[in-house]
Motif scaffolding. Structure first.
Motif, PDB file in Angstrom:
ATOM      1  N   LEU A 100     -25.788   9.617  34.657  1.00 17.60           N
ATOM      2  CA  LEU A 100     -26.190   8.241  34.957  1.00 17.60           C
ATOM      3  C   LEU A 100     -26.053   7.862  36.436  1.00 17.60           C
ATOM      4  CD1 LEU A 100     -25.176   5.947  31.961  1.00 17.60           C
ATOM      5  CD2 LEU A 100     -27.446   6.383  32.890  1.00 17.60           C
ATOM      6  N   PRO A 101     -24.971   8.204  37.133  1.00 16.49           N
ATOM      7  CA  PRO A 101     -24.918   7.862  38.571  1.00 16.49           C
ATOM      8  C   PRO A 101     -26.082   8.460  39.358  1.00 16.49           C
ATOM      9  CG  PRO A 101     -22.746   8.489  37.769  1.00 16.49           C
ATOM     10  CD  PRO A 101     -23.704   8.809  36.671  1.00 16.49           C
ATOM     11  N   LEU A 102     -26.460   9.700  39.028  1.00 17.38           N
ATOM     12  CA  LEU A 102     -27.609  10.305  39.694  1.00 17.38           C
ATOM     13  C   LEU A 102     -28.895   9.608  39.272  1.00 17.38           C
ATOM     14  CD1 LEU A 102     -28.776  12.527  41.501  1.00 17.38           C
ATOM     15  CD2 LEU A 102     -28.805  14.037  39.493  1.00 17.38           C
ATOM     16  N   MET A 103     -28.981   9.211  37.995  1.00 14.97           N
ATOM     17  CA  MET A 103     -30.161   8.492  37.513  1.00 14.97           C
ATOM     18  C   MET A 103     -30.339   7.167  38.251  1.00 14.97           C
ATOM     19  SD  MET A 103     -31.700  10.198  35.041  1.00 14.97           S
ATOM     20  CE  MET A 103     -31.419  11.499  33.824  1.00 14.97           C
ATOM     21  N   VAL A 104     -29.230   6.493  38.547  1.00  7.87           N
ATOM     22  CA  VAL A 104     -29.312   5.236  39.304  1.00  7.87           C
ATOM     23  C   VAL A 104     -29.978   5.472  40.650  1.00  7.87           C
ATOM     24  CG1 VAL A 104     -27.961   3.441  40.454  1.00  7.87           C
ATOM     25  CG2 VAL A 104     -27.326   4.180  38.157  1.00  7.87           C
ATOM     26  N   ASP A 105     -29.554   6.529  41.350  1.00 10.95           N
ATOM     27  CA  ASP A 105     -30.146   6.838  42.656  1.00 10.95           C
ATOM     28  C   ASP A 105     -31.626   7.194  42.522  1.00 10.95           C
ATOM     29  OD1 ASP A 105     -27.709   6.396  43.851  1.00 10.95           O
ATOM     30  OD2 ASP A 105     -27.120   8.522  43.842  1.00 10.95           O
ATOM     31  N   LEU A 106     -31.979   7.952  41.470  1.00 11.04           N
ATOM     32  CA  LEU A 106     -33.373   8.343  41.273  1.00 11.04           C
ATOM     33  C   LEU A 106     -34.251   7.135  40.953  1.00 11.04           C
ATOM     34  CD1 LEU A 106     -32.903  11.639  39.213  1.00 11.04           C
ATOM     35  CD2 LEU A 106     -33.925  11.456  41.491  1.00 11.04           C
ATOM     36  N   VAL A 107     -33.761   6.259  40.082  1.00  7.08           N
ATOM     37  CA  VAL A 107     -34.536   5.059  39.737  1.00  7.08           C
ATOM     38  C   VAL A 107     -34.731   4.185  40.963  1.00  7.08           C
ATOM     39  CG1 VAL A 107     -34.530   2.928  38.388  1.00  7.08           C
ATOM     40  CG2 VAL A 107     -33.830   5.076  37.310  1.00  7.08           C
ATOM     41  N   ASN A 108     -33.687   3.977  41.729  1.00  9.36           N
ATOM     42  CA  ASN A 108     -33.799   3.148  42.926  1.00  9.36           C
ATOM     43  C   ASN A 108     -34.712   3.785  43.972  1.00  9.36           C
ATOM     44  OD1 ASN A 108     -32.224   0.994  42.063  1.00  9.36           O
ATOM     45  ND2 ASN A 108     -30.311   1.958  42.746  1.00  9.36           N
ATOM     46  N   ALA A 109     -34.715   5.134  44.029  1.00 10.48           N
ATOM     47  CA  ALA A 109     -35.630   5.817  44.951  1.00 10.48           C
ATOM     48  C   ALA A 109     -37.075   5.568  44.533  1.00 10.48           C
ATOM     49  CB  ALA A 109     -35.327   7.314  44.960  1.00 10.48           C
ATOM     50  N   SER A 110     -37.335   5.605  43.233  1.00  4.12           N
ATOM     51  CA  SER A 110     -38.686   5.333  42.739  1.00  4.12           C
ATOM     52  C   SER A 110     -39.111   3.905  43.079  1.00  4.12           C
ATOM     53  CB  SER A 110     -38.740   5.553  41.229  1.00  4.12           C
ATOM     54  OG  SER A 110     -39.976   5.130  40.698  1.00  4.12           O
ATOM     55  N   LEU A 111     -38.202   2.942  42.891  1.00  2.00           N
ATOM     56  CA  LEU A 111     -38.531   1.535  43.146  1.00  2.00           C
ATOM     57  C   LEU A 111     -38.724   1.265  44.631  1.00  2.00           C
ATOM     58  CD1 LEU A 111     -36.029  -0.266  40.712  1.00  2.00           C
ATOM     59  CD2 LEU A 111     -38.365   0.482  40.272  1.00  2.00           C
ATOM     60  N   SER A 112     -37.866   1.832  45.464  1.00  2.00           N
ATOM     61  CA  SER A 112     -37.939   1.552  46.905  1.00  2.00           C
ATOM     62  C   SER A 112     -39.115   2.259  47.565  1.00  2.00           C
ATOM     63  CB  SER A 112     -36.632   1.955  47.594  1.00  2.00           C
ATOM     64  OG  SER A 112     -36.406   3.348  47.458  1.00  2.00           O
ATOM     65  N   GLN A 113     -39.467   3.456  47.044  1.00  2.00           N
ATOM     66  CA  GLN A 113     -40.570   4.224  47.626  1.00  2.00           C
ATOM     67  C   GLN A 113     -41.918   3.878  46.990  1.00  2.00           C
ATOM     68  OE1 GLN A 113     -39.617   8.427  47.498  1.00  2.00           O
ATOM     69  NE2 GLN A 113     -37.494   8.060  48.155  1.00  2.00           N
ATOM     70  N   GLY A 114     -41.895   3.116  45.901  1.00  2.00           N
ATOM     71  CA  GLY A 114     -43.150   2.774  45.220  1.00  2.00           C
ATOM     72  C   GLY A 114     -43.847   4.000  44.683  1.00  2.00           C
ATOM     73  N   SER A 115     -43.082   4.912  44.063  1.00  2.00           N
ATOM     74  CA  SER A 115     -43.655   6.181  43.616  1.00  2.00           C
ATOM     75  C   SER A 115     -43.153   6.550  42.225  1.00  2.00           C
ATOM     76  CB  SER A 115     -43.274   7.300  44.597  1.00  2.00           C
ATOM     77  OG  SER A 115     -43.662   8.566  44.088  1.00  2.00           O
ATOM     78  N   MET A 116     -44.071   7.085  41.419  1.00  3.70           N
ATOM     79  CA  MET A 116     -43.724   7.675  40.125  1.00  3.70           C
ATOM     80  C   MET A 116     -44.157   9.141  40.083  1.00  3.70           C
ATOM     81  SD  MET A 116     -42.106   5.958  37.745  1.00  3.70           S
ATOM     82  CE  MET A 116     -42.684   6.322  36.096  1.00  3.70           C
ATOM     83  N   ASP A 117     -44.503   9.693  41.225  1.00  5.41           N
ATOM     84  CA  ASP A 117     -44.921  11.091  41.284  1.00  5.41           C
ATOM     85  C   ASP A 117     -43.784  11.993  40.817  1.00  5.41           C
ATOM     86  OD1 ASP A 117     -47.301  10.251  42.332  1.00  5.41           O
ATOM     87  OD2 ASP A 117     -46.706  10.536  44.418  1.00  5.41           O
ATOM     88  N   GLY A 118     -44.118  12.941  39.975  1.00  9.20           N
ATOM     89  CA  GLY A 118     -43.123  13.862  39.444  1.00  9.20           C
ATOM     90  C   GLY A 118     -42.757  13.596  38.003  1.00  9.20           C
ATOM     91  N   VAL A 119     -43.076  12.390  37.485  1.00  7.30           N
ATOM     92  CA  VAL A 119     -42.766  12.070  36.083  1.00  7.30           C
ATOM     93  C   VAL A 119     -44.004  11.479  35.394  1.00  7.30           C
ATOM     94  CG1 VAL A 119     -40.286  11.749  36.373  1.00  7.30           C
ATOM     95  CG2 VAL A 119     -41.825   9.844  36.833  1.00  7.30           C
ATOM     96  N   LYS A 120     -45.187  11.936  35.811  1.00  6.64           N
ATOM     97  CA  LYS A 120     -46.420  11.372  35.255  1.00  6.64           C
ATOM     98  C   LYS A 120     -47.155  12.328  34.322  1.00  6.64           C
ATOM     99  CE  LYS A 120     -48.231   9.966  39.258  1.00  6.64           C
ATOM    100  NZ  LYS A 120     -49.076   9.221  40.208  1.00  6.64           N
TER     101      LYS A 120
END
Length: 707
Positions: A231-251
Motif C-alpha cells: 500500500l505505501p508504494l501504491m500511494v506513490d504510484l497513484v499520486n504519480a498517475s494523478l500528478s502526471q496525468g497518465s494511465m499508461d502502463g495499466v490500460k
C-alpha cells in the motif's frame, strides 16, 4: 502457489520494495513496468512455473485424506466379503464400514458447507454458486464448439468485437451536431487532482475488496496477503498517475466473452458480450479519481437528476418506485401514460472519445492536468481476448469505455447527459438507468391521436437523431411501447400501434420487463407475481435436495439471500394490489419458513415467522414504503423521490402533506400518497428528532415500526 513460503516471500517483497526508486521521479508507465518485472522475477523465484499431471476427476472439495482412507478400507472389506466362503463376521464388518463411510461423507459435507457459508454469508452470488455446485448444477462458461483451437477462437472473438463496433459506426448518418448547453462557469473549472494517502487507499480496499487480472503484478493469493506491504508504494504510484496525468502502463484489458443469457446459442458470437478484466492498480487509481469526480459533480450541481445509475442513494428500486408512482397518479386522474422503452446496441462500446472529452471539458469543466488524465485514460487502450491461459494478439481500442472498469459507466452517464434535455423539449419526461431509458407522457384518451401519432413519432425522431450524433445505435425492432392506465381508459384507446418512420411500425405491448419488474398495462402486477412465484419455488425445490447438509442458521442465510431478497425487491410497488396476489406472495414466504424449520407443506405455521424475526408480506411492504419515505425527507434518497414530500404544520407536530386524490384506488397506491400517511403515523419522537446522525434516526424509525 500453495508451496510458497509466505514468511520468506513477505520478507523478500519488503527488500524488493526498498530498492525501488520513488515513482514521483519517473514516468508512471516506467514505474509500473519496473514493479511488474521485479515482482515477476520474485514470483518465479518462489513459485517457478512447473508442468504437473492433473487428475481429470473433479473430486468434491470435502474429499480429504481421512475420507479416502475409509474408502480404501471399505473397498478391501468389500472384496473380502465378496469372496466365496466369506464369514458372516466379514460381511457384517463390510456393512458397518459402509454405514461409517456414508456418515463420514455427510459430516465432511456439513463441515465444508459451514465454513463456506460463513465466509460468503454477505455475498449472495457466492452462496448461489456454492448451492449450484453441490446440486451438480455447475454453470461452466460456455464457448462456441465449432473449433477446438482456442488460439483461433480468441482471435475470432477479438475480430468480431472490433468489427461489430466499426460496423455500427459505419451505418451512422452524417453527423450534424446538436446545439449543446453553454460552457460551465469558471468557478466550476477543475485543474488538478488532490493527492491520495494510505488511509484513503485502505478505505477503498476495504470497501471494494481485492480483485486481480492475469496482468497484475502478483496473483490474488499473494496480493491479498501482502497488501499492507504494497500500500505505501501504491500511494506513490497513484499520486504519480494523478500528478502526471497518465494511465499508461495499466490500460491493457483482458477480455472475457460472456454469454448474454443461459438459453442463447453459444455458437453465435453476437450472443456474447465483452467484459474487461483490468489490473488491481489501474482500478485503484480509477476509484480515487471517481471519488474526486463525484465530489466535483456534486459541488457544482452537474449531476443529471433523471439518471439513477452508479450514484449514491440511487438504485433501480428508487427509479421504479418513482415511475410506478407517476403511472398510478396518472391512472387516478383518468389519464393514460405512454412509455417508450429504448433498446441500444453495444452502447458502452460505441462511445466516441473525442466527443466525450469535449463534453468533459465544456460541460463538466475539466481542465489542465485533470483533462490530461482523462485523455490518457480513454485513448490508447488495448485489449486481448483471454480463454483460460490462451490469449489473442493485442489490438488498439478506438472507441468505447471499458465494461468492467470503475469509471467507464460513470463516464457513459456524462456522455449521454444531454439526451434528457432534448426529450424534455419534446414535451416528454425521461428516466434512465445507464443505457436503459423510459420516455413517458401522460395524456387524456381524447388526445390519443395527437400524442400517439404525432408527438410520440416526433420525440422518437429527435431521440434517434441525438443517438446518431453521439454514435449510439438504437435498435428500432426491439423498441417497446406500452400504454398504462385503468381498464376503462385503456378501452378508450383505439390506437394499438404507431409508425416511427420508414418501415418501422411498433405495436403496443401489454407487458414489459423493466429493470427486473414485469409491468402490465393495467397496473395489476399479475404477471410479475406469478413469475416471481415460479422462480422462488424453483429455488426452494433445489434447496430441498441439499437441506440435510445445512444447519438451520446456514439454510436461513441462503434462503434470505436467494428467495426473500427476491420478495423484497421493489416490494414498495406491491401496496394496494389484490388480496389474491398478496396471498400468493405470502405462500412463498410461508414455504421459505417451512423449508428452514423443516415443516411439511400442510403443517400450520403457528408463530414460525415471528421466531425467524420475519415480518409478513403486508408489513414488509409497509416497512419498505416507510423506510423510503424516511430516507426521502432526510436527504438519503434521490431528488425525484424527495420532491414528492412537502411538510405541513399542524399544531405542535411536524407532518407531511397528503395529496388529495380524485378517487380511491390507483391514487391511494402511489408512493406520494401512502408515504406521507405512513410517516405521519410514526411517533413524534422520530419525526421531530433534532439528531443530525441519520443512522441513529433510522434506528429510531425501525424501532418505532416494530412497536
Amino acid at each position: 502457489m500453495k508451496a510458497v513460503d509466505k514468511a520468506q516471500f513477505n520478507s523478500d517483497l519488503l527488500d524488493l520494495i526498498s530498492t525501488i526508486d520513488s515513482p514521483a521521479s519517473a514516468p508512471f508507465e516506467n514505474s509500473v513496468s519496473s514493479l511488474t518485472n521485479l515482482c515477476s522475477e520474485l514470483l518465479d523465484e518462489h513459485a517457478p512455473l512447473q508442468t504437473k499431471t492433473v487428475s481429470v476427476i473433479d473430486r468434491a472439495p470435502w474429499f480429504d485424506k481421512e475420507y479416502r482412507e475409509y474408502r480404501k478400507l471399505r473397498r478391501k472389506a468389500e472384496a473380502k466379503a465378496a469372496k466365496k466362503g466369506a464369514s458372516q463376521q466379514d460381511k457384517a464388518f463390510y456393512r458397518e464400514l459402509c454405514v461409517e463411510c456414508t456418515n463420514l461423507a455427510t459430516l465432511k459435507k456439513k463441515e465444508y458447507f459451514k465454513v463456506m457459508t460463513e465466509n460468503s454469508k454477505n455475498n449472495p452470488r457466492t452462496l448461489w454458486q456454492l448451492v449450484n455446485k453441490n446440486l451438480d448444477r455447475k454453470q461452466a462458461k460456455p464457448l462456441p464448439d465449432y473449433t477446438t483451437n482456442l488460439a483461433e477462437l480468441s482471435s475470432d472473438f477479438n475480430a468480431f468485437f472490433t468489427e461489430k463496433i466499426e460496423h455500427i459506426r459505419s451505418k451512422m448518418p452524417e453527423r450534424h451536431p446538436m446545439k449543446r448547453q453553454e460552457e460551465v462557469s469558471n468557478s466550476c473549472h477543475w485543474y488538478n487532482f488532490e493527492p491520495t494517502n494510505i488511509e484513503e487507499l485502505k478505505e477503498i480496499v476495504d470497501e471494494a475488496g481485492i480483485k486481480c487480472s492475469p496482468a497484475d503484478i502478483l496473483p490474488l493469493y499473494l496480493l491479498r496477503d501482502n497488501i499492507e506491504i504494497l500500500l505505501p508504494l501504491m500511494v506513490d504510484l497513484v499520486n504519480a498517475s494523478l500528478s502526471q496525468g497518465s494511465m499508461d502502463g495499466v490500460k491493457l484489458a483482458d477480455i472475457i466473452p460472456l454469454l448474454k443469457g443461459d438459453s442463447m446459442d453459444p455458437n453465435i458470437l453476437k450472443n456474447f458480450r465483452p467484459v474487461s478484466n483490468l489490473t488491481f492498480l489501474g482500478k485503484l487509481v480509477e476509484r480515487v479519481v471517481l471519488r474526486r469526480l463525484n465530489e466535483h459533480l456534486s459541488r457544482n450541481n452537474l449531476n443529471c437528476p433523471e439518471q439513477s445509475a452508479y450514484k449514491k442513494h440511487h438504485s433501480t428500486e428508487t427509479l421504479l418506485i418513482r415511475i410506478w408512482n407517476d403511472l398510478l397518479v396518472a391512472a387516478d386522474e383518468k389519464s393514460a401514460t405512454v412509455v417508450m422503452m429504448l433498446d441500444l446496441s453495444a452502447a458502452f462500446d460505441t462511445v466516441d472519445h473525442n466527443l466525450l472529452l469535449n463534453i468533459l471539458e465544456k460541460e463538466i469543466g475539466l481542465r489542465g492536468n485533470v483533462l490530461k488524465w482523462f485523455t490518457s485514460f480513454l485513448k490508447g487502450r488495448s485489449q486481448r481476448i483471454r480463454l483460460g491461459s490462451t490469449t489473442s494478439d493485442e489490438i488498439l481500442i478506438k472507441f468505447g469505455v471499458p465494461q468492467g472498469s470503475v469509471l467507464g459507466p460513470v463516464l457513459f452517464n456524462l456522455y449521454i447527459r444531454s439526451i434528457y434535455r432534448h426529450v424534455r423539449e419534446c414535451g416528454f419526461s425521461i428516466q434512465g438507468y445507464a443505457d436503459d431509458h423510459q420516455i413517458m407522457k401522460t395524456f387524456k384518451p381524447q388526445e390519443q391521436g395527437l400524442v400517439l401519432s404525432t408527438q410520440l413519432q416526433s420525440c422518437f425522431d429527435v431521440t434517434k437523431a441525438w443517438m446518431a450524433d453521439f454514435y449510439l445505435a438504437m435498435n428500432d425492432s426491439k423498441t417497446q411501447i406500452i400504454v398504462f392506465g385503468s381498464t376503462k381508459v385503456l378501452n378508450e384507446i383505439s390506437l394499438k400501434g404507431v409508425n416511427l418512420g420508414g418501415q418501422t411500425t411498433v405495436r403496443f405491448v401489454t407487458t414489459v420487463k423493466n429493470l427486473g419488474i414485469q409491468m402490465d398495462a393495467g397496473l395489476t402486477l399479475d404477471n410479475h407475481i406469478m413469475e416471481l412465484k415460479r422462480k422462488c419455488f424453483h429455488t426452494l425445490r433445489n434447496l430441498a435436495k441439499i437441506r440435510f447438509l445445512l444447519s438451520t442458521t446456514q439454510l436461513k442465510t441462503i434462503v434470505n439471500s436467494l428467495v426473500i431478497s427476491c420478495l423484497d425487491y421493489c416490494n414498495g410497488m406491491f401496496y394496494g394490489i389484490s388480496n389474491k396476489l398478496i396471498h400468493q406472495l405470502q405462500l412463498i414466504q410461508n414455504a421459505c419458513a417451512k423449508a428452514i424449520t423443516g415443516k411439511y407443506k400442510h403443517d400450520h405455521m403457528n408463530d414460525d415467522l415471528e421466531k425467524l424475526h420475519w415480518l409478513n408480506i403486508r408489513k414488509r411492504v409497509l416497512f419498505k414504503i416507510g423506510l423510503l419515505a424516511y430516507k426521502s425527507i432526510n436527504g438519503l434518497a434521490p431528488s425525484y423521490l424527495q420532491e414528492l414530500f412537502t411538510y405541513s404544520h399542524h399544531g405542535h407536530t411536524l407532518k407531511l402533506m397528503i395529496p388529495s386524490r380524485s378517487s380511491k384506488g390507483f391514487g391511494d397506491r402511489s408512493f406520494s400518497s401512502i408515504g406521507p400517511r405512513f410517516y405521519n403515523a410514526l411517533p413524534d419522537s422520530v419525526r421531530k428528532s433534532d439528531n443530525n446522525n441519520n443512522n441513529n434516526k433510522l434506528m429510531m424509525f425501525i424501532h418505532s415500526f416494530k412497536e
